[in-house]
Design a protein around this motif. Structure first.
Motif, mmCIF file in Angstrom:
data_model
loop_
_atom_site.group_PDB
_atom_site.id
_atom_site.type_symbol
_atom_site.label_atom_id
_atom_site.label_comp_id
_atom_site.label_asym_id
_atom_site.label_seq_id
_atom_site.Cartn_x
_atom_site.Cartn_y
_atom_site.Cartn_z
ATOM 1 N N GLY A 12 27.696 35.536 31.810
ATOM 2 C CA GLY A 12 27.822 33.657 32.543
ATOM 3 C C GLY A 12 27.066 33.794 33.417
ATOM 4 N N SER A 15 24.764 31.886 37.073
ATOM 5 C CA SER A 15 24.934 30.454 37.661
ATOM 6 C C SER A 15 26.826 30.578 38.265
ATOM 7 N N ASP A 36 23.935 37.168 30.471
ATOM 8 C CA ASP A 36 23.141 35.259 30.297
ATOM 9 C C ASP A 36 22.405 34.743 29.126
ATOM 10 N N LEU A 37 22.407 34.000 28.542
ATOM 11 C CA LEU A 37 21.168 33.573 27.712
ATOM 12 C C LEU A 37 19.922 33.216 28.296
ATOM 13 N N ASN A 39 17.226 31.480 28.275
ATOM 14 C CA ASN A 39 16.680 30.376 28.863
ATOM 15 C C ASN A 39 18.001 30.062 30.446
ATOM 16 N N SER A 40 19.173 30.804 30.680
ATOM 17 C CA SER A 40 19.567 30.703 31.758
ATOM 18 C C SER A 40 19.356 30.719 32.959
ATOM 19 N N ASP A 63 24.060 36.139 23.185
ATOM 20 C CA ASP A 63 24.723 34.863 23.551
ATOM 21 C C ASP A 63 25.976 35.394 22.713
ATOM 22 N N ALA A 91 31.447 34.288 30.858
ATOM 23 C CA ALA A 91 31.375 33.056 29.708
ATOM 24 C C ALA A 91 31.477 31.807 29.131
#
Length: 250
Positions: A12, A15, A36-37, A39-40, A63, A91
């Motif tokens: 995570g 951000s 992180d993902l 599309n993060s 993920d 996350a």
């Protein structure tokens, strides 16, 4: 430099609290993986931070609900950096709903990310750190790991599980040179909270005796302490960083 040449993974990390923790570790000399993902925006954050920190930040899409992706994150980090010295198991997602209206799918989604995901990352970290004979894992719990709140049945179940799982992992890991702790943030000033109307925001602020919301960098500082050798005698702790939220009411 408290983390000089250490290898750190922050899940995570693209951000909020995660990104603030990435930045603090880079400032203290670490090599950091933003996990992180896809599309993060994590790749853009890593590219930006590399310009400031001599290429010591990389992004890997992961993920935490996918065991194969989590295991690959750790294998790739060891292959590239040689070790995993600290992990911020950060996350997670929110979500509010009255218990009698909470559908199975949403309940299970929150549990899978906020509790099972923490376990998957911790398990992979322990496997690497046991081979090394050293390491520090910090799980992101919450004030709602020790404190109930209306509309948060799934979230509080997950975060309460993280708190007690942290204690168990700490006991298992102690004789193998690995420390496991948790942080319990209060309400943190993020863009998500900034979207609330002023009355609701003022209500949240009033719950913190210190008189304000927390800042992401304050949680990052707590992570840095627990991850570093300064906390060498700290394991199994749940460090509340909450402006007095859980201390009681005046």
């Amino acid at each position: 430099m408290r983390m000089q040449d250490k290898s750190v993974i922050v899940t995570g990390g693209a951000s909020g609290i995660g990104l603030a923790s990435v930045e603090r570790c880079l400032q203290e000399g670490a090599n950091v993986v933003i996990a992180d993902l896809e599309n993060s925006g994590g790749q853009a954050r890593a590219t930006e931070l590399n310009g400031k920190h001599q290429g010591r930040c990389v992004f890997q899409a992961v993920d935490v609900t996918d065991t194969a992706q989590v295991d690959r994150l750790f294998a790739d980090t060891v292959a590239e950096l040689g070790s995993v010295d600290a992990v911020f198991n950060n996350a997670g997602i929110g979500g509010t709903c009255a218990a009698d209206e909470l559908e199975d799918d949403e309940y299970l989604r929150i549990i899978d990310i906020n509790l099972n995901g923490v376990f998957r990352v911790a398990r992979a970290a322990l496997q690497v750190m046991y081979r090394q004979g050293s390491g520090s894992i910090v799980n992101c719990a919450s004030i709602l790991g020790v404190f109930g709140q209306t509309g948060t049945a799934a979230y509080t179940a997950a975060k309460g599980g993280v708190v007690n799982m942290t204690r168990t992992l700490a006991i298992e890991a102690a004789k193998k040179g690995v420390r496991v702790n948790a942080i319990g943030p209060g309400y943190i000033d993020t863009p998500l909270l900034a979207a609330l109307d002023q009355e609701l925001l003022d209500g949240l602020i009033s719950l913190h005796p210190i008189g304000r919301l927390g800042r992401a960098e304050e949680i990052a500082n707590a992570f840095l302490f627990l991850a570093s050798d300064e906390a060498s005698f700290v394991t199994g702790a749940h460090l509340l960083v909450d402006g007095g939220f859980t201390a009681g009411k005046s």
